[in-house]
Motif scaffolding. Structure first.
Motif, short mmCIF file in Angstrom:
data_model
loop_
_atom_site.label_atom_id
_atom_site.label_comp_id
_atom_site.label_asym_id
_atom_site.label_seq_id
_atom_site.Cartn_x
_atom_site.Cartn_y
_atom_site.Cartn_z
N GLY A 115 113.89 -70.85 -13.22
CA GLY A 115 112.92 -70.18 -12.36
C GLY A 115 111.55 -69.98 -12.95
O GLY A 115 110.68 -69.37 -12.30
N TYR A 116 111.31 -70.48 -14.14
CA TYR A 116 109.97 -70.36 -14.70
C TYR A 116 109.01 -71.26 -13.94
O TYR A 116 109.35 -72.40 -13.58
CB TYR A 116 109.96 -70.73 -16.19
CG TYR A 116 110.65 -69.71 -17.06
CD1 TYR A 116 110.01 -68.51 -17.38
CD2 TYR A 116 111.93 -69.92 -17.55
CE1 TYR A 116 110.64 -67.56 -18.18
CE2 TYR A 116 112.57 -68.98 -18.35
CZ TYR A 116 111.92 -67.80 -18.65
OH TYR A 116 112.54 -66.86 -19.44
N CYS A 159 106.46 -83.14 -17.96
CA CYS A 159 106.04 -83.05 -16.56
C CYS A 159 107.03 -83.73 -15.63
O CYS A 159 107.33 -83.23 -14.54
CB CYS A 159 104.65 -83.66 -16.38
SG CYS A 159 103.30 -82.66 -17.06
N ALA A 160 107.58 -84.86 -16.06
CA ALA A 160 108.55 -85.58 -15.23
C ALA A 160 109.86 -84.81 -15.13
O ALA A 160 110.53 -84.85 -14.09
CB ALA A 160 108.80 -86.97 -15.81
N ALA A 161 110.23 -84.11 -16.19
CA ALA A 161 111.50 -83.38 -16.21
C ALA A 161 111.44 -82.09 -15.42
O ALA A 161 112.48 -81.57 -14.99
CB ALA A 161 111.91 -83.08 -17.66
N ALA A 162 110.24 -81.54 -15.23
CA ALA A 162 110.08 -80.27 -14.52
C ALA A 162 109.00 -80.39 -13.45
O ALA A 162 107.97 -79.71 -13.52
CB ALA A 162 109.73 -79.16 -15.52
N PRO A 163 109.23 -81.23 -12.45
CA PRO A 163 108.20 -81.42 -11.41
C PRO A 163 107.93 -80.13 -10.66
O PRO A 163 108.84 -79.36 -10.36
CB PRO A 163 108.82 -82.48 -10.49
CG PRO A 163 110.29 -82.40 -10.75
CD PRO A 163 110.43 -82.02 -12.18
N GLY A 164 106.64 -79.87 -10.40
CA GLY A 164 106.25 -78.66 -9.69
C GLY A 164 106.06 -77.46 -10.59
O GLY A 164 105.58 -76.42 -10.13
N LEU A 195 98.47 -86.43 -14.33
CA LEU A 195 99.59 -85.50 -14.23
C LEU A 195 99.15 -84.26 -13.45
O LEU A 195 98.44 -83.41 -13.98
CB LEU A 195 100.08 -85.11 -15.63
CG LEU A 195 100.51 -86.28 -16.53
CD1 LEU A 195 100.78 -85.79 -17.94
CD2 LEU A 195 101.74 -86.98 -15.94
N PRO A 196 99.55 -84.12 -12.19
CA PRO A 196 99.05 -83.02 -11.36
C PRO A 196 99.48 -81.64 -11.84
O PRO A 196 98.83 -80.65 -11.53
CB PRO A 196 99.62 -83.33 -9.97
CG PRO A 196 100.82 -84.20 -10.24
CD PRO A 196 100.45 -85.02 -11.44
N ASP A 197 100.58 -81.55 -12.60
CA ASP A 197 101.06 -80.25 -13.04
C ASP A 197 100.50 -79.82 -14.40
O ASP A 197 100.79 -78.72 -14.86
CB ASP A 197 102.60 -80.26 -13.12
CG ASP A 197 103.24 -80.43 -11.76
OD1 ASP A 197 102.68 -79.91 -10.78
OD2 ASP A 197 104.30 -81.09 -11.67
N LEU A 198 99.73 -80.69 -15.04
CA LEU A 198 99.14 -80.32 -16.33
C LEU A 198 97.94 -79.42 -16.10
O LEU A 198 97.01 -79.76 -15.37
CB LEU A 198 98.72 -81.57 -17.11
CG LEU A 198 98.08 -81.29 -18.48
CD1 LEU A 198 99.07 -80.62 -19.43
CD2 LEU A 198 97.53 -82.57 -19.10
N CYS A 199 97.95 -78.26 -16.72
CA CYS A 199 96.86 -77.30 -16.55
C CYS A 199 95.59 -77.80 -17.24
O CYS A 199 95.64 -78.21 -18.42
CB CYS A 199 97.25 -75.94 -17.12
SG CYS A 199 98.57 -75.11 -16.22
N PRO A 200 94.45 -77.76 -16.55
CA PRO A 200 93.19 -78.25 -17.14
C PRO A 200 92.53 -77.21 -18.04
O PRO A 200 91.37 -76.86 -17.86
CB PRO A 200 92.34 -78.55 -15.90
CG PRO A 200 92.79 -77.53 -14.91
CD PRO A 200 94.28 -77.35 -15.15
N GLN A 201 93.30 -76.71 -19.00
CA GLN A 201 92.77 -75.81 -20.02
C GLN A 201 93.14 -76.41 -21.38
O GLN A 201 94.31 -76.67 -21.66
CB GLN A 201 93.37 -74.41 -19.89
CG GLN A 201 92.82 -73.43 -20.92
CD GLN A 201 93.91 -72.76 -21.76
OE1 GLN A 201 95.06 -72.68 -21.33
NE2 GLN A 201 93.55 -72.27 -22.92
#
Length: 429
Positions: A186-187, A218-223, A247-253
């Motif tokens: 649930g993280y 990212c592939a292992a934890a989509p979303g 990679l859409p889930d990678l944070c841009p920080q």
């Protein structure tokens, strides 16, 4: 037993504390706050500065004075790097930075017979990555995933290589497996952490790189959002940015450790890059990502730093336009090469830190103002003064009206800023 753990230092220490807490619970123990009555108290120590050492000693002395009947244990970097100090500490168990599972067994044994135990190895002899359960501290929305340990950079002010040993990496398949488990638990965000994550993979077969790891997680934890820990600036190349930008889930920080904006000072620090290479990394990130938050660390008053060198640093940080900076007056770390260099007076270090902080605050305010009018997917964490607080992908804090939003991601339209956080309203679904 009731066990309390006091954690000093970096995110790796925080990760290892939550891992020990999970292992202790699995073995039937109860975790309580460090201020409460407990059967055993653990100080997970830091040794990045002499002040860190002092804080560890103070915590030990305080507990021994206030809870004389409890088991008292010390683990972490201070114990690892200063074994000579350990004889003067009234602790039942002394251990270093390795074998956290073994440390728990020794803690249980110490509680049974109350005999003093010391378990310190040679950090530079370590070759295997110790796999510990990933996760977050209680009530956290983001989890930490430790993917690397050790460092061989040997910066002239730093003792951490002696505390942690050589680079060891979590294998790619196991990193993906743990990421998938965190998503299932649930993280909503995973933070990749380590002593020097830019070195991840150099000890593995085929020498995979950090971009390979990020793609696999990212592939292992989509979303699930994926956030990176501190990066060595040279990690950021055109190829790295091209892959990460997909990679859409990678944070841009991106936290690029700087320490100084003067080439001569960087040379004395034994950093492996110059200002030109650092600026190239910042420019690449700005080219490949939409208003990324580039953050950094800065040391002021490093040994032999002149006013001219500091002026170069001030000009350089403003050229980079950081979203946030952590600024530290240089603190002597005994046992490092920098200890033997000519020291800058304490008042000068502090005054330079103030000037750098003023410049950093201007840049932060500018970055926050640039967020107004945009819409961000905010991961909400906790209530604050009748509203809810969360973080945008760029790690800026966002406050919006709402209730019961813990661990929920909502789009928020940013309407303003108070100079510290972004203010917004929930966007319509």
């Amino acid at each position: 037993m009731k066990i309390a753990i006091y954690t000093l230092g970096c995110k790796v220490n925080q990760y290892e504390t939550q891992a020990m807490e999970r292992l202790l619970r699995q073995r039937g123990h109860q975790i309580v706050d460090f201020s409460q009555d407990a059967d055993a108290y653990v100080v997970n120590s830091c040794s990045v500065t002499a002040v860190s050492d002092q804080k560890s000693r103070q915590a030990l002395h305080k507990i021994r004075r206030e809870r004389p009947g409890a088991v008292l244990a010390l683990c972490g970097c201070y114990a690892q790097t200063h074994p000579g100090d350990m004889e003067q500490l009234d602790a039942d168990l002394i251990a270093g930075t390795g074998d956290r599972a073994g440390f728990i067994t020794l803690l249980e044994q110490a509680a049974e017979d109350r005999s003093r135990r010391t378990a310190l190895d040679r950090a530079f002899d370590r070759r295997d990555f110790e796999i510990l359960p990933a996760g977050g501290l209680d009530q956290r929305t983001r989890a930490m995933l430790k993917v690397e340990d050790g460092c061989v950079n040997f910066c002239s002010y730093c003792i951490i290589p002696y505390a942690r040993g050589p680079v060891r990496s979590l294998p790619l398949d196991q990193a993906a497996e743990q990421a998938a488990a965190l998503a299932a638990a649930g993280y909503r965000e995973i933070v990749l952490t380590g002593i020097e994550i830019s070195s991840w993979g150099r000890d593995l077969d085929g020498r995979p790189g950090l971009a390979d790891l990020i793609e696999a997680v990212c592939a292992a934890a989509p979303g699930v959002r994926v956030r990176l820990g501190s990066l060595e600036p040279r990690t950021v190349t055109e190829a790295f940015c091209r892959r990460c930008a997909d990679l859409p889930d990678l944070c841009p920080q991106f936290h690029l450790s700087l320490q100084s904006g003067c080439d001569e000072t960087l040379r004395r620090m034994n950093r492996k890059y110059g200002t030109a290479r650092y600026l190239q990394s910042v420019e690449l990130l700005n080219r490949w990502f939409d208003r990324p938050a580039v953050t950094t660390d800065l040391i002021t008053g490093f040994p032999e730093e002149t006013e001219e060198e500091f002026a170069q640093t001030l000009a350089f940080i403003q050229k980079c336009g950081f979203a946030k900076m952590h600024i530290f007056p240089y603190s002597v770390r005994p046992g490092t090469p920098a200890e033997k260099m000519a020291q800058v007076p304490k008042a000068v270090k502090a005054e330079r830190a103030r000037r750098a902080a003023a410049a950093a605050e201007e840049m932060r305010s500018s970055y926050l103002r640039g967020c107004v009018g945009r819409t961000y997917a905010v991961l909400f964490e906790q209530p604050r003064e009748g509203r809810f607080l969360g973080h945008a992908p760029n790690y800026m804090e966002v406050v919006a009206e709402g209730e019961n939003l813990h661990n929920i991601v909502k789009n928020v339209h940013i309407t303003g800023t108070n100079g510290e956080v972004l203010l917004g309203r929930l966007a319509e679904d």
